[in-house]
Design an enzyme around this catalytic site. Structure first.
Site, PDB file in Angstrom:
ATOM      1  N   GLY A  13      52.484   0.692  20.130  1.00 29.59           N
ATOM      2  CA  GLY A  13      52.796   1.722  21.126  1.00 29.59           C
ATOM      3  C   GLY A  13      52.697   3.160  20.644  1.00 29.59           C
ATOM      4  N   GLY A  15      49.756   4.843  20.392  1.00 32.93           N
ATOM      5  CA  GLY A  15      48.622   5.546  21.000  1.00 32.93           C
ATOM      6  C   GLY A  15      47.263   5.082  20.490  1.00 32.93           C
ATOM      7  CE  LYS A  16      47.383  -0.556  17.763  1.00 34.29           C
ATOM      8  NZ  LYS A  16      48.823  -0.447  18.059  1.00 34.29           N
ATOM      9  CE  LYS A  38      44.826  -5.017  21.209  1.00 32.68           C
ATOM     10  NZ  LYS A  38      45.728  -3.913  20.904  1.00 32.68           N
ATOM     11  N   GLY A 115      43.143  -2.643  16.414  1.00 30.30           N
ATOM     12  CA  GLY A 115      44.039  -3.678  15.902  1.00 30.30           C
ATOM     13  C   GLY A 115      45.161  -3.952  16.897  1.00 30.30           C
ATOM     14  CB  ALA A 116      47.310  -6.597  17.726  1.00 32.23           C
TER      15      ALA A 116
END
Ligand SMILES: Nc1ncnc2c1ncn2[C@@H]1O[C@H](COP(=O)(O)OP(=O)(O)OP(=O)(O)O)[C@@H](O)[C@H]1O
Ligand SMILES: [Mg+2]
Length: 237
Positions: A13, A15-16, A38, A115-116
């Protein structure tokens, strides 16, 4: 593919997606054939053509026919991939990720991967987001928060990435308020550069309206030095 980068963040969370989407659209507008990926998205509807982040990324790069390659591995619960994988008793599908990667690198000149969560998020036993970036052969771009706490989070991210042998393009701060009277926020960009020995390549302004790709790209353009990102990226290849 000639180049690309892996967008990581100091947290989930941060801002990627905003940064990746904005840069993807700005590169597209420069006439660069940009692909997006993604590799693992969690917290998504499994039946949708594309989940939230993947959809925005695909829209940003104006990808129409190649959408099935954008998010090769998905989980319903909004958890770290390894945790979601264990709970669904379905390990992360590395074959699917490799196939998508081979397709995208074979068909696009620049690929942006999101990424995640953060860089040390687990994907399988003894394998984190950093290992995935390494396996894809990509340098990373670190997205950070502007507020107090970001020095520690960003330094740890950079330090861990370096310990894994990753190249780092630089840092982009998202949600920056240039009018702030908060001393931490005023001094953090410069201190981040000194502490992490990395350039801050952008300060994406804090903006209320960030729903459409156009709004995101306009906002990112205001704060990101796109030429520097391309140059730093080229230096990593
Ligand atoms: N510059 C900004 N101004 C205002 N809001 C922002 C800004 N950057 C990010 N946000 C908001 O913060 C939230 C999280 O951003 P985003 O989805 O890009 O994070 P993320 O790092 O991709 O998260 P995830 O780990 O879930 O992929 C969103 O609601 C987004 O609109
Ligand atoms: Mg995201």
């Amino acid at each position: 593919m000639r180049r690309g980068f892996f967008v990581t963040g100091t947290d989930t969370g941060v801002g990627k997606t905003i940064v990746a989407v904005g840069i993807a659209r700005l590169l597209y507008e420069r006439g660069i054939k940009v692909g997006v990926m993604k590799p693992i998205e969690t917290g998504c509807e499994l039946e949708a053509e594309l989940p939230h982040d993947g959809k925005l990324l695909a829209e940003a790069a104006r990808i129409e026919g190649d959408r099935k390659w954008v998010v090769p591995c998905r989980y319903a619960e909004p958890l770290a991939p390894l945790v979601a994988a264990r709970r669904e008793t379905r390990p992360v599908d590395f074959d699917a990720i490799q196939k998508s990667w081979a397709y995208l690198t074979g068909n696009y000149e620049f690929v942006i991967v999101e990424g995640a969560g953060g860089i040390s998020v687990p994907i399988r036993e003894n394998y984190t987001m950093a290992d995935l970036a390494l396996e894809l052969g990509l340098p990373i771009l670190i997205v950070s928060r502007p507020q107090l706490g970001t020095l520690n989070h960003t330094y740890l991210t950079a330090h861990y990435a370096r310990s894994k042998g990753l190249k780092i393009i630089g840092i982009v701060i998202s949600g920056f308020n240039s009018q702030t009277t908060d001393v931490a926020e005023q001094t953090n960009p410069e201190m981040l550069e000194e502490l992490c020995q990395l350039p801050v390549l952008g300060k994406v302004p804090l903006t209320a309206q960030l729903e459409t790709v156009e709004q995101i790209a306009e906002t990112v353009q205001k704060g990101v030095y796109i030429e520097s990102i391309i140059e730093r990226c080229d230096d990593c290849f």
